[in-house]
Design an enzyme around this catalytic site. Structure first.
Site, PDB file in Angstrom:
ATOM      1  N   PRO A   2       0.816  -1.211   0.000  1.00 25.46           N
ATOM      2  CG  PRO A   2      -0.770  -1.567   1.645  1.00 25.46           C
ATOM      3  CD  PRO A   2       0.525  -2.085   1.135  1.00 25.46           C
ATOM      4  CD  GLU A   3       2.145   3.848  -4.414  1.00 26.83           C
ATOM      5  OE1 GLU A   3       2.511   5.032  -4.353  1.00 26.83           O
ATOM      6  OE2 GLU A   3       2.304   3.141  -5.424  1.00 26.83           O
ATOM      7  CE  LYS A  52       5.328   2.933   0.267  1.00 29.54           C
ATOM      8  NZ  LYS A  52       5.906   1.983  -0.694  1.00 29.54           N
ATOM      9  NE  ARG A 121      15.458   4.684  11.569  1.00 27.71           N
ATOM     10  CZ  ARG A 121      14.940   4.249  12.718  1.00 27.71           C
ATOM     11  NH1 ARG A 121      15.355   4.767  13.861  1.00 27.71           N
ATOM     12  NH2 ARG A 121      14.020   3.303  12.746  1.00 27.71           N
ATOM     13  CG  ASN A 162       6.724   0.412  -8.677  1.00 27.18           C
ATOM     14  OD1 ASN A 162       7.591   1.192  -9.051  1.00 27.18           O
ATOM     15  ND2 ASN A 162       6.598  -0.805  -9.179  1.00 27.18           N
ATOM     16  NE  ARG A 258       8.363  -2.807  -5.972  1.00 29.04           N
ATOM     17  CZ  ARG A 258       7.626  -2.050  -5.167  1.00 29.04           C
ATOM     18  NH1 ARG A 258       8.158  -1.483  -4.096  1.00 29.04           N
ATOM     19  NH2 ARG A 258       6.342  -1.862  -5.419  1.00 29.04           N
TER      20      ARG A 258
END
Length: 275
Positions: A2-3, A52, A121, A162, A258
């Site tokens: 999931p984005e 995410k 981070r 992606n 990817r």
């Protein structure tokens, strides 16, 4: 995977369902049982997403950190919920709603300090009010990594996956393989503004729609896209199909493990790239 917009939609739904309530917390599968026991009966004080990552905040400095990974789901239902079906790692329930977490990469009981260490981070999240695009630009503007790599790097921008990566590069007619240091500051601001708008719309609709009005199915007289990800896109998962803009066949290449999709005509090799 999931984005970012999906996690923000989920955080909003969990927030609406549980904030202010004392909830039952359990782990039917058993893998989160010890931590669930510490939270059972506690009050949910907030739910939020960063990139995410999903955080469910409880009283007394306790936070459930969730990363769905590739196969994780967090399903929300009405009522207290019946017997759980499947391998439910975590159930949060009140008399009015329940949420079942299955198959996550991470489900951990953290403190607020641990949350701050993680988010520190990560790059800025375009869907958060505290996002600073200049922080991402400082990384991009001096990097020799390709744009296609940088846009997927969660330490540069949090939440982009992606689909958004491929579609942003197409919408801005950018060579995916151009180094970040060759991008102009104005181009980066245009990308950021577009990303905020696209992901914000994704939160509202639950879809990733990236085509402009003149390229929508009705305007072009074409059939709507059929894909389990939903939404109208320019290049993502359209390998070999004609570009909606120029008709050139969309290309695919494995980049940093990817699939990268792009139009070789609309996204020509940049003259800024060294030969």
């Amino acid at each position: 995977m999931p984005e970012g917009h999906t996690l923000h939609r989920l955080a909003n739904a969990l927030d609406d369902a549980f904030v202010g309530s004392r909830v039952r917390v359990s782990s039917p599968q058993g893998r989160f049982a010890e931590s669930a026991g510490l939270l059972d009966g506690a009050e949910v004080v907030g739910c939020e997403a960063y990139g995410k990552h999903l955080f469910v905040d409880f009283d007394a400095d306790r936070v459930i950190h969730v990363h769905l990974g590739l196969i994780g789901t967090f399903d929300l239902g009405s009522g207290p919920g019946g017997l759980p079906r499947g391998e439910v790692r975590l159930r949060i329930a009140s008399p009015h709603a329940y949420a079942d977490l299955r198959g996550p990469t991470a489900c951990e009981l953290w403190t607020c300090d641990q949350v701050e260490a993680l988010t520190g981070r990560l790059g800025p999240d375009p869907l958060r009010d505290d996002a600073d695009p200049d922080r991402a630009w400082r990384r991009i503007g001096r990097s020799r990594a390709p744009l296609a790599t940088l846009l997927m790097d969660q330490s540069v921008i949090a939440g982009v996956g992606n689909v958004y990566r491929a579609e942003l590069l197409f919408r801005h007619r950018l060579d995916p393989f151009m180094e970040g240091r060759l991008l102009r500051r104005r181009e980066w601001q245009d990308i950021w503004d577009d990303l905020c708008a696209l992901m914000g719309e994704g939160v509202k609709t639950g879809r990733i729609d990236t085509v402009r009005p003149e390229h929508e199915p009705e305007a072009m007289g074409r059939e709507p896209r059929v894909d389990d990800h939903g939404g109208e896109v320019y290049v993502y998962r359209r390998t070999g199909a004609p570009c909606h803009v120029c008709g050139t066949r969309v290309r695919r290449e494995v980049h940093a493990s990817r699939n990268l999709f792009w139009c070789p005509r609309c996204q020509r090799r940049s003259r800024r790239r060294p030969k």
